[in-house]
Structure formats: structure tokens, C-alpha cells
Design a protein around this motif. Structure first.
Motif, PDB file in Angstrom:
ATOM      1  N   ILE A   1       0.841  -1.194   0.000  1.00  0.00           N
ATOM      2  CA  ILE A   1       0.000   0.000   0.000  1.00  0.00           C
ATOM      3  C   ILE A   1       0.885   1.257   0.000  1.00  0.00           C
ATOM      4  O   ILE A   1       0.685   2.187  -0.790  1.00  0.00           O
ATOM      5  CB  ILE A   1      -0.926   0.010   1.231  1.00  0.00           C
ATOM      6  CG1 ILE A   1      -1.736  -1.294   1.300  1.00  0.00           C
ATOM      7  CG2 ILE A   1      -1.825   1.235   1.204  1.00  0.00           C
ATOM      8  CD1 ILE A   1      -2.587  -1.561   0.091  1.00  0.00           C
TER       9      ILE A   1
ATOM     10  N   PRO B   1      -4.712   7.814  -2.716  1.00  0.00           N
ATOM     11  CA  PRO B   1      -5.200   6.810  -1.758  1.00  0.00           C
ATOM     12  C   PRO B   1      -6.598   6.286  -2.059  1.00  0.00           C
ATOM     13  O   PRO B   1      -6.872   5.101  -1.878  1.00  0.00           O
ATOM     14  CB  PRO B   1      -5.150   7.553  -0.426  1.00  0.00           C
ATOM     15  CG  PRO B   1      -4.064   8.564  -0.605  1.00  0.00           C
ATOM     16  CD  PRO B   1      -4.151   8.992  -2.033  1.00  0.00           C
ATOM     17  N   TYR B   2      -7.493   7.164  -2.573  1.00  0.00           N
ATOM     18  CA  TYR B   2      -8.857   6.697  -2.821  1.00  0.00           C
ATOM     19  C   TYR B   2      -8.896   5.660  -3.947  1.00  0.00           C
ATOM     20  O   TYR B   2      -9.746   4.760  -3.963  1.00  0.00           O
ATOM     21  CB  TYR B   2      -9.789   7.883  -3.129  1.00  0.00           C
ATOM     22  CG  TYR B   2      -9.651   8.487  -4.496  1.00  0.00           C
ATOM     23  CD1 TYR B   2     -10.411   8.017  -5.567  1.00  0.00           C
ATOM     24  CD2 TYR B   2      -8.758   9.542  -4.733  1.00  0.00           C
ATOM     25  CE1 TYR B   2     -10.285   8.576  -6.829  1.00  0.00           C
ATOM     26  CE2 TYR B   2      -8.624  10.105  -5.990  1.00  0.00           C
ATOM     27  CZ  TYR B   2      -9.393   9.619  -7.033  1.00  0.00           C
ATOM     28  OH  TYR B   2      -9.266  10.171  -8.283  1.00  0.00           O
TER      29      TYR B   2
ATOM     30  N   SER C   1      -7.626   2.402  -2.345  1.00  0.00           N
ATOM     31  CA  SER C   1      -8.675   1.875  -1.481  1.00  0.00           C
ATOM     32  C   SER C   1      -9.768   1.191  -2.283  1.00  0.00           C
ATOM     33  O   SER C   1     -10.292   0.144  -1.879  1.00  0.00           O
ATOM     34  CB  SER C   1      -9.277   3.020  -0.652  1.00  0.00           C
ATOM     35  OG  SER C   1     -10.382   2.580   0.092  1.00  0.00           O
TER      36      SER C   1
ATOM     37  N   MET D   1      -8.401  -7.070   1.983  1.00  0.00           N
ATOM     38  CA  MET D   1      -8.853  -5.737   2.357  1.00  0.00           C
ATOM     39  C   MET D   1     -10.248  -5.783   2.974  1.00  0.00           C
ATOM     40  O   MET D   1     -11.097  -6.563   2.542  1.00  0.00           O
ATOM     41  CB  MET D   1      -8.868  -4.827   1.124  1.00  0.00           C
ATOM     42  CG  MET D   1      -7.499  -4.581   0.534  1.00  0.00           C
ATOM     43  SD  MET D   1      -6.413  -3.691   1.665  1.00  0.00           S
ATOM     44  CE  MET D   1      -4.829  -4.046   0.919  1.00  0.00           C
TER      45      MET D   1
ATOM     46  N   ASP E   1     -13.248  -2.898   5.173  1.00  0.00           N
ATOM     47  CA  ASP E   1     -13.644  -1.484   5.234  1.00  0.00           C
ATOM     48  C   ASP E   1     -12.734  -0.663   6.145  1.00  0.00           C
ATOM     49  O   ASP E   1     -12.458   0.516   5.858  1.00  0.00           O
ATOM     50  CB  ASP E   1     -15.096  -1.377   5.703  1.00  0.00           C
ATOM     51  CG  ASP E   1     -16.076  -1.900   4.666  1.00  0.00           C
ATOM     52  OD1 ASP E   1     -15.678  -1.974   3.486  1.00  0.00           O
ATOM     53  OD2 ASP E   1     -17.220  -2.238   5.031  1.00  0.00           O
TER      54      ASP E   1
ATOM     55  N   ARG F   1      -9.527   0.061   4.282  1.00  0.00           N
ATOM     56  CA  ARG F   1      -9.786   1.037   3.221  1.00  0.00           C
ATOM     57  C   ARG F   1      -9.889   2.445   3.804  1.00  0.00           C
ATOM     58  O   ARG F   1      -9.399   3.417   3.218  1.00  0.00           O
ATOM     59  CB  ARG F   1     -11.074   0.674   2.486  1.00  0.00           C
ATOM     60  CG  ARG F   1     -10.991  -0.655   1.749  1.00  0.00           C
ATOM     61  CD  ARG F   1     -12.264  -0.919   0.952  1.00  0.00           C
ATOM     62  NE  ARG F   1     -12.373  -2.320   0.584  1.00  0.00           N
ATOM     63  CZ  ARG F   1     -11.688  -2.912  -0.386  1.00  0.00           C
ATOM     64  NH1 ARG F   1     -10.829  -2.188  -1.080  1.00  0.00           N
ATOM     65  NH2 ARG F   1     -11.841  -4.185  -0.650  1.00  0.00           N
ATOM     66  N   GLU F   2     -10.523   2.558   4.984  1.00  0.00           N
ATOM     67  CA  GLU F   2     -10.650   3.872   5.615  1.00  0.00           C
ATOM     68  C   GLU F   2      -9.290   4.401   6.032  1.00  0.00           C
ATOM     69  O   GLU F   2      -8.990   5.590   5.862  1.00  0.00           O
ATOM     70  CB  GLU F   2     -11.576   3.761   6.825  1.00  0.00           C
ATOM     71  CG  GLU F   2     -11.852   5.100   7.503  1.00  0.00           C
ATOM     72  CD  GLU F   2     -12.802   4.970   8.665  1.00  0.00           C
ATOM     73  OE1 GLU F   2     -12.792   5.865   9.531  1.00  0.00           O
ATOM     74  OE2 GLU F   2     -13.550   3.968   8.713  1.00  0.00           O
ATOM     75  N   TRP F   3      -8.430   3.506   6.573  1.00  0.00           N
ATOM     76  CA  TRP F   3      -7.079   3.919   6.961  1.00  0.00           C
ATOM     77  C   TRP F   3      -6.266   4.381   5.739  1.00  0.00           C
ATOM     78  O   TRP F   3      -5.479   5.313   5.815  1.00  0.00           O
ATOM     79  CB  TRP F   3      -6.360   2.780   7.681  1.00  0.00           C
ATOM     80  CG  TRP F   3      -6.386   2.907   9.172  1.00  0.00           C
ATOM     81  CD1 TRP F   3      -6.199   4.036   9.906  1.00  0.00           C
ATOM     82  CD2 TRP F   3      -6.633   1.865  10.103  1.00  0.00           C
ATOM     83  NE1 TRP F   3      -6.310   3.765  11.249  1.00  0.00           N
ATOM     84  CE2 TRP F   3      -6.572   2.435  11.401  1.00  0.00           C
ATOM     85  CE3 TRP F   3      -6.897   0.496   9.999  1.00  0.00           C
ATOM     86  CZ2 TRP F   3      -6.757   1.700  12.569  1.00  0.00           C
ATOM     87  CZ3 TRP F   3      -7.082  -0.241  11.159  1.00  0.00           C
ATOM     88  CH2 TRP F   3      -7.016   0.356  12.419  1.00  0.00           C
ATOM     89  N   ILE F   4      -6.430   3.668   4.614  1.00  0.00           N
ATOM     90  CA  ILE F   4      -5.723   4.078   3.396  1.00  0.00           C
ATOM     91  C   ILE F   4      -6.172   5.474   2.973  1.00  0.00           C
ATOM     92  O   ILE F   4      -5.358   6.321   2.609  1.00  0.00           O
ATOM     93  CB  ILE F   4      -5.980   3.059   2.264  1.00  0.00           C
ATOM     94  CG1 ILE F   4      -5.349   1.696   2.611  1.00  0.00           C
ATOM     95  CG2 ILE F   4      -5.397   3.569   0.940  1.00  0.00           C
ATOM     96  CD1 ILE F   4      -5.719   0.583   1.652  1.00  0.00           C
ATOM     97  N   MET F   5      -7.479   5.719   3.029  1.00  0.00           N
ATOM     98  CA  MET F   5      -8.026   7.016   2.626  1.00  0.00           C
ATOM     99  C   MET F   5      -7.470   8.151   3.483  1.00  0.00           C
ATOM    100  O   MET F   5      -7.226   9.259   2.995  1.00  0.00           O
ATOM    101  CB  MET F   5      -9.553   6.993   2.743  1.00  0.00           C
ATOM    102  CG  MET F   5     -10.223   6.060   1.735  1.00  0.00           C
ATOM    103  SD  MET F   5     -10.294   6.776   0.096  1.00  0.00           S
ATOM    104  CE  MET F   5     -11.529   8.038   0.353  1.00  0.00           C
TER     105      MET F   5
ATOM    106  N   LYS G   1      -4.605   8.002   5.011  1.00  0.00           N
ATOM    107  CA  LYS G   1      -3.145   7.817   5.048  1.00  0.00           C
ATOM    108  C   LYS G   1      -2.675   7.376   6.429  1.00  0.00           C
ATOM    109  O   LYS G   1      -1.695   7.881   6.987  1.00  0.00           O
ATOM    110  CB  LYS G   1      -2.417   9.103   4.639  1.00  0.00           C
ATOM    111  CG  LYS G   1      -2.670   9.487   3.184  1.00  0.00           C
ATOM    112  CD  LYS G   1      -1.809  10.657   2.743  1.00  0.00           C
ATOM    113  CE  LYS G   1      -2.048  10.988   1.288  1.00  0.00           C
ATOM    114  NZ  LYS G   1      -1.218  12.119   0.811  1.00  0.00           N
TER     115      LYS G   1
END
Length: 545
Positions: A408, A418-419, A422, A491, A493, A496-500, A502
Motif C-alpha cells: 500500500i 489513496p482513494y 482503497s 482488504m 472497510d 480502506r478507511e485507513w488508506i483514505m 493515510k
């Protein structure tokens, strides 16, 4: 008493050496010209020593150690070298009308009958290991040529070239029989050193006369269709050949050094490519997760790990599972390592502008369902791969990162939003290769306190561990072949939120740990507990945190 006409497979099943299911699988999948014993050995269902033991006991045929047995070298005139190599036997003693022959497969009755007819002798088979027989053939048939190649006067160029052909053929044959992944031909000041990489470790194989260096390099260049007049710049090539009924693909890299051109040959034995999930040694949970990722209609699946960690084999195994009549699968690779029937494969060719990125754009106009990108090396390729996965395609690719979660971060470092990461990435598989303990000399031992503490820290308990004591089968290394260890991240949710936002890798790892994800070290230690590898091997290739 078992009759001499009993087939090898039936004998091994009756002795519970293999199951009927394993035998049926191998008989169905093995190449037509491959011997059954070799196919069973390749899949790890039996070991050479166990095979010899059951043949010796059930058939009453003695087993010999060729290294400790005097061989009458004059008998090689009775059997041509190519026939001896193809049938894996060598005559060792003649007495009256009887010819004693060391054989890897004493149940090969057709070979025995052919030998009886061609020599006029009654054939008395004895059992020896395949590796010992090959070494003996190389020694008693190959030595004169090898010695000649090192002592020819410099002026006899034709003879030198002919000797170089024989020497190169011998090196290639020995490497394939040793299951080497790479051959290194290293020019030094006063000699040329030949080394094989076996099970990930380089070992010295032989040294050649410095006078042979130029002829050997030229021979390899000719085979790879490279420029034999160019000595100043690196060159890369490819050789396809058939050896002992196996299709072999060789990747050639030539690099100028202080003492001449160094040659590295990567060996891909296409006959050893078994694209079954069982060969990946996934745990049940990891295999279930990996299959669920493959079964999704779209998304991006990434495999991570260093060069030579088996990522491509895992990708091909995944593609093989997906390869059905109703789907269009296209790959772009550099290079195409294995040709897969029913799959459209594209070779990167930068000299004509065919890169991963440009090829991927063209693939999207070919109505694909599934796309495999050999490696994501730059932001442009990453962006197209991600966009492809977001428009209804399943995309598989590899990244060079230390672990699964770092994939990632790597994409973010490439400049990918990031989005997009994600929304596209569905899972990441981290992989390494560890050496397997030799099954012929495996022994258990009492773990040290440090080892017990390591297992306790990963919430594992042990009573005993395993290692190889070293034997002729593994050349006293205690290891034979390799197997992968994995970490599989799917992956969800929260990730995915953490990726968004950062979020840090540590936050993602903590969440995955709470979800029960097993890391490389955990998978490796579990396999050490099962006697598949050693703790030292796991520590060597894993990132202990």
C-alpha cells in the motif's frame, strides 16, 4: 513373493509409500516421456532413499553406493553415452556372460531387455541413486572431453570450439540434473569458476582452464543468438532446448568484468512446472482467502516479495485456476517465463516501444476478463492497472516490497491517490522461499530455550523441532528443494478507511493482527513445527517484528 513384472506404481501403493490418489494424479499429469519414479520424486511424494529401500526389500535387488564400488571403465564401450543417460544406468562389472548394471529404475524391464539384446550379456541389475548414476556417467564418459578441453594448445581453434560445445553441454546437463536455478560462469585471473545455485545457495561446481574462457563464452553467445564480436557491453538472450526429454528455457546474461565476460544462466525447467494449489503449500486459511480473491469478478491482487521468491509461479497457478473457456485472459510479462495454453501472453519489448504501460493499454482494447501484469514498476503502469481493475477487470500483478502491507505504501509513494488504492486493491500476498529439510536425513531434536521463546512470542508451542543431518541425497546440506511461506491480507472497510486517511502501516498491521492474520514468520514457524523447514531458515528469510 512379488513377481518381477509388477509395475512400480502398484508396488509403491501396496507398500503404502504413496496413495492411489497420488499415483493417479501423477500418471494423469506427468509428461509422457517422464519416468513414474522421477515424477513422484518431483512432487515430493517419495524420496529416493525410501524408493531404493522398498525396491531392495521387495525385489531382492541389492543397493550399491557407486562411490564405493569399483567400475570397469572399459565397459562404457558397450553402451553409448546418450543411451546410458536416457535410461539412467551404467555398466559396472562383467563376469562370464553376466553384466552387472547400476540402475535408477530396476523395474524398467524394457531397458533391461534392450540392453541384453544389444550386448549379448545376461543383465544383473543393482540399484543406485539417480544422482550417483549421473555423476558416474559424467565421470566415465565425460572426463576425457573435459580434460581435453583444458589442455588443448591455443592454436587448435577448431578443436577448441568442439571441446567448448561439449563442455557447455555438460555444464547445462549437470545443472539441470542438480535442480539448479542458475549457472554462474565466473572469469577469474587464472581460471574460470563454474558455480550452481541450488535451493537458493551458490556452490562451486568445477574450475576450467583460462584458455577455454573465450570459446565457452562464444559458444553460449551462438546458442543465444548474441553478438560474438561484442565484448564491451552487457548482452541478454534466451535459449530453448530439449534435454533428457524435458523442455528447458535458459535466460542468458553476459556482463563484462575485469577478467572477461561473466555469464549467468537462469534455468527454467518447464517440465517441473506444476500449476496446482497444493504445490504452493498454503495453509488452509490462506488458500481459502487466496481463492476467494481469485473468484472476485474485478479488483487488483498484488504479490510481493524479492526477486526469486516464487511470485510468478504463484501468479501462474492462480491464472491456471481461472483459465476457462468462457474467459479471456491476457498477460504482459518481462520476460514470459512459462507458456500457458489457452492464455494470451505478451512479451515486453522496449526496443519497439512495447512497455508494460503501452502493452496494458492495448490489452484493454482486446476485451479481456482477466489481466496479469508481470510487475508494476512505475506510476504509469500502476495507474492503468488500477483503472483496469475499477472498470470490471480482475488484475493480478507483483510489487517489490518487504511485506504485504508495505505494498500500500509503495503505491502511495508512486503517486497513486489513496482513494484509488482503497477502491481497487482487494488483497495482497507476501511470499518468501525457505529450504526444505531433506526427507532422507531428517531428525528431530529438543528445542533450545531461545527457540521455545520465539515460538511462545508467536503464540505457538513446541515439544520438538527438526533438521537434516546431511546425506548423499542432499549433498550433506541437510536441505533439498524449497517451499514458500506466505502472508495473505484481504482488504476490509477498516483498512480502506485507513488508506483514505493515510494511516500508518503499524495501524493496519495492528488491525490485521487482531483479525488473526498470520505473518510470514508465523507461517514459517508453523512449517518448522511440521518438520518442513528449520527455524534458522525461517528467521533468515522472514522479517521478525
Amino acid at each position: 513373493m512379488i513377481t518381477m513384472k509388477l509395475r512400480l506404481g502398484d508396488l509403491l501403493v501396496s507398500e503404502r509409500m504413496v496413495t492411489q490418489e497420488q499415483l493417479d494424479e501423477v500418471l494423469k499429469d506427468k509428461p509422457r516421456n517422464q519416468k513414474l519414479g522421477d515424477a513422484l520424486l518431483d512432487r515430493g511424494y517419495i524420496t529416493e532413499r525410501k524408493l531404493i529401500e522398498v525396491l531392495e526389500f521387495q525385489l531382492g535387488i541389492p543397493h550399491i553406493r557407486i562411490a564405493n564400488t569399483p567400475i570397469d571403465s572399459s565397459l562404457t564401450s558397450l553402451v553409448p553415452k546418450d543411451i546410458a543417460r536416457r535410461n539412467l544406468y551404467i555398466p559396472i562389472k562383467k563376469q562370464n556372460d553376466k553384466l552387472t548394471v547400476a540402475m535408477a529404475d530396476p523395474m524398467d524391464y524394457y531397458s533391461i531387455e534392450d540392453l541384453r539384446l544389444s550386448t549379448g550379456f545376461q543383465i544383473m541389475p543393482v540399484i543406485a541413486t539417480k544422482s550417483e548414476i549421473i555423476q558416474a556417467i559424467n565421470k566415465y564418459y565425460g572426463t576425457p572431453e573435459m580434460m581435453e578441453s583444458q589442455t588443448l594448445p591455443g592454436g587448435k581453434s577448431d578443436e577448441m570450439d568442439a571441446s567448448a560445445v561439449r563442455v557447455v553441454d555438460q555444464i547445462l546437463s549437470d545443472a539441470v540434473e542438480s535442480h539448479a536455478s542458475d549457472i554462474h560462469i565466473d572469469p577469474q585471473e587464472k581460471q574460470v569458476l563454474v558455480r550452481f545455485r541450488v535451493d537458493g545457495v551458490l556452490r562451486n561446481e568445477q574450475s576450467l582452464s583460462k584458455s577455454m574462457q573465450s570459446a565457452i563464452t562464444s559458444r553460449i553467445k551462438v546458442m543465444a543468438e548474441l553478438d560474438i564480436t561484442e565484448f564491451r557491453i552487457p548482452q541478454d538472450g534466451r535459449i530453448k532446448l530439449k534435454m533428457n526429454e524435458s523442455k528447458i528455457d535458459l535466460r542468458i546474461s553476459i556482463l563484462p568484468t575485469m577478467f572477461g565476460e561473466k555469464v549467468v544462466i537462469r534455468i527454467l525447467d518447464l517440465s517441473k512446472m506444476h500449476l496446482k494449489m497444493s504445490t504452493l503449500h498454503f495453509t488452509e486459511e490462506n488458500e481459502r482467502t487466496f481463492k476467494s480473491l481469485l473468484d472476485k469478478p474485478n479488483g487488483l491482487i498484488l504479490l510481493t516479495g524479492p526477486t526469486g521468491s516464487g511470485k510468478t509461479s504463484t501468479l501462474y497457478t492462480g491464472l491456471n485456476r481461472l483459465n476457462k473457456e468462457e474467459v479471456n485472459i491476457i498477460t504482459i510479462e518481462d520476460p514470459v517465463e512459462y507458456q500457458l495454453e489457452g492464455i494470451n501472453q505478451i512479451q515486453v519489448n522496449k526496443s519497439v516501444g512495447l512497455t508494460f504501460a503501452s502493452g496494458l493499454r492495448s490489452i484493454l482494447r482486446q476485451d479481456p476478463n482477466i489481466i496479469m501484469v508481470g510487475e508494476i514498476r512505475d506510476a504509469e503502469t500502476a495507474e492503468i492497472a488500477i483503472q483496469s481493475s475499477l472498470t470490471g477487470h480482475l488484475v493480478l500483478s507483483t510489487l517489490h516490497t518487504n511485506d504485504a502491507v508495505s505494498a500500500i505504501t509503495r503505491l502511495i509513494d508512486m503517486g497513486i491517490e489513496p482513494y484509488l488504492i482503497s477502491a481497487s486493491v482487494t488483497g495482497v500476498v507476501g511470499q518468501r522461499l525457505v529450504r526444505k529439510i531433506c526427507k532422507d536425513c531428517i531428525q528431530d531434536y529438543v528445542p533450545t530455550e531461545e527457540e521455545r521463546e520465539l515460538f511462545r512470542s508467536r503464540k505457538l508451542s513446541i515439544d520438538k523441532l527438526y533438521r537434516g543431518s546431511g546425506c548423499e541425497s542432499c549433498r550433506n546440506t541437510g536441505f533439498k528443494r524449497r517451499l514458500p511461506i506466505h502472508e495473505v491480507v484481504q482488504m476490509d472497510d477498516i483498512i480502506r478507511e485507513w488508506i483514505m486517511t493515510k494511516g500508518s502501516n503499524d495501524s493496519i498491521k495492528q488491525h490485521l493482527h487482531q483479525q488473526g492474520t498470520k505473518w510470514l514468520i508465523d507461517d514459517g514457524l508453523t512449517k518448522a513445527k511440521q518438520g518442513l523447514t528449520t527455524v534458522d531458515e525461517v528467521i533468515r528469510v522472514s522479517l521478525v517484528e
